[in-house]
Design a protein around this motif. Structure first.
Motif, PDB file in Angstrom:
ATOM      1  N   THR A  84       0.604  -1.031   0.205  1.00 28.24           N
ATOM      2  CA  THR A  84       0.337   0.412   0.299  1.00 28.24           C
ATOM      3  C   THR A  84       1.439   1.413  -0.460  1.00 28.24           C
ATOM      4  O   THR A  84       2.421   1.251   0.449  1.00 28.24           O
ATOM      5  N   ARG A  85       0.637   2.187  -0.321  1.00 31.92           N
ATOM      6  CA  ARG A  85       0.762   3.820  -0.491  1.00 31.92           C
ATOM      7  C   ARG A  85       0.409   4.564   0.062  1.00 31.92           C
ATOM      8  O   ARG A  85      -1.301   5.029  -0.042  1.00 31.92           O
ATOM      9  N   GLU A 106     -10.870   1.196  -9.270  1.00 34.34           N
ATOM     10  CA  GLU A 106      -9.613   0.419  -9.333  1.00 34.34           C
ATOM     11  C   GLU A 106      -8.941   1.621 -10.718  1.00 34.34           C
ATOM     12  O   GLU A 106      -9.727   2.792 -11.379  1.00 34.34           O
ATOM     13  N   TYR A 108      -5.677   1.651 -11.844  1.00 38.06           N
ATOM     14  CA  TYR A 108      -4.397   1.520 -13.079  1.00 38.06           C
ATOM     15  C   TYR A 108      -4.789  -0.324 -12.785  1.00 38.06           C
ATOM     16  O   TYR A 108      -4.941  -1.320 -11.667  1.00 38.06           O
ATOM     17  N   CYS A 109      -4.475  -1.041 -14.416  1.00 32.91           N
ATOM     18  CA  CYS A 109      -4.938  -2.417 -14.261  1.00 32.91           C
ATOM     19  C   CYS A 109      -4.053  -3.076 -15.863  1.00 32.91           C
ATOM     20  O   CYS A 109      -3.710  -2.053 -16.608  1.00 32.91           O
ATOM     21  N   SER A 115      -3.842  -1.517  -9.466  1.00 38.38           N
ATOM     22  CA  SER A 115      -4.258  -0.329  -8.390  1.00 38.38           C
ATOM     23  C   SER A 115      -5.554   0.006  -7.867  1.00 38.38           C
ATOM     24  O   SER A 115      -5.915   0.169  -9.049  1.00 38.38           O
ATOM     25  N   GLU A 117      -7.446   2.964  -5.793  1.00 37.72           N
ATOM     26  CA  GLU A 117      -7.726   4.090  -4.813  1.00 37.72           C
ATOM     27  C   GLU A 117      -8.963   3.323  -3.588  1.00 37.72           C
ATOM     28  O   GLU A 117      -9.952   3.018  -4.358  1.00 37.72           O
ATOM     29  N   VAL A 131      -4.140   3.827  -1.228  1.00 40.98           N
ATOM     30  CA  VAL A 131      -3.373   3.146  -2.857  1.00 40.98           C
ATOM     31  C   VAL A 131      -3.542   1.995  -2.563  1.00 40.98           C
ATOM     32  O   VAL A 131      -2.210   1.410  -1.590  1.00 40.98           O
ATOM     33  N   VAL A 132      -3.670   0.712  -3.623  1.00 39.68           N
ATOM     34  CA  VAL A 132      -3.345  -0.844  -2.721  1.00 39.68           C
ATOM     35  C   VAL A 132      -2.645  -1.084  -3.842  1.00 39.68           C
ATOM     36  O   VAL A 132      -3.446  -1.136  -4.738  1.00 39.68           O
ATOM     37  N   ASN A 133      -1.875  -1.946  -4.238  1.00 35.59           N
ATOM     38  CA  ASN A 133      -1.634  -2.842  -5.406  1.00 35.59           C
ATOM     39  C   ASN A 133      -1.906  -4.678  -5.904  1.00 35.59           C
ATOM     40  O   ASN A 133      -0.819  -4.800  -4.121  1.00 35.59           O
ATOM     41  N   TYR A 135      -1.285  -8.493  -7.293  1.00 34.90           N
ATOM     42  CA  TYR A 135      -1.041  -9.021  -8.238  1.00 34.90           C
ATOM     43  C   TYR A 135      -1.722 -10.274  -7.947  1.00 34.90           C
ATOM     44  O   TYR A 135      -2.338 -11.391  -6.511  1.00 34.90           O
TER      45      TYR A 135
END
Length: 150
Positions: A84-85, A106, A108-109, A115, A117, A131-133, A135
């Motif tokens: 997370t950021r 969403e 980014y994909c 990613s 928010e 912001v959660v990333n 995989y």
């Protein structure tokens, strides 16, 4: 009401959200809800609630629900929280008996990497954001067979 055991790759009591309120794949967001109860796996009697840091898992489970519908998965798929950021919380705990909404947008994909928010609200108060990333591999069997994941 959704059967979250058929959507999330968890069993109770690890399923921390209660239901999906709204999902809009076209606009790229999902909203889930949860009420803090004493039977929550992370409930802390001294706090009389759940630590604010557990908000990251609320967000991750919300994202997993979104992925389930986006990929039209017949069964829950394994995904990994990469990080997370800027996790910010305006609360030191999620209060016992309080109802929270978790929204994941969403942003980014790239097929397997995403990613979002994420925001957690109680009524109109913003409790947490990040912001959660994540995989989600196409084929998680290599992780399941490697002993990395049990």
């Amino acid at each position: 009401m959704y059967d979250l055991e058929k959507i999330l790759p968890h069993n109770y009591p690890m399923i921390l959200i209660d239901d999906i309120v709204e999902i809009n794949l076209e606009k790229g967001y999902i909203i889930t809800e949860l009420t803090i109860k004493e039977d929550n796996l992370f409930f802390d009697k001294e706090l009389n609630g759940v630590s604010y840091i557990t908000g990251i898992e609320f967000m991750a489970q919300t994202i997993a629900c979104y992925a389930h519908f986006k990929h039209n998965s017949p069964t829950p798929k394994l995904g990994f929280l990469l990080g997370t950021r800027s996790y910010k919380s305006n609360v030191d705990k999620f209060e016992k008996g309080a109802k929270y909404l978790v929204k994941a947008n969403e942003i980014y994909c790239d097929n397997e990497l995403v990613s979002f928010e994420c925001l957690i609200y109680n009524d109109s108060m913003e409790c947490s954001r990040a912001v959660v990333n994540a995989y989600q591999p196409q084929d998680a069997s290599e992780f399941l067979n490697s002993g990395v994941v049990k």
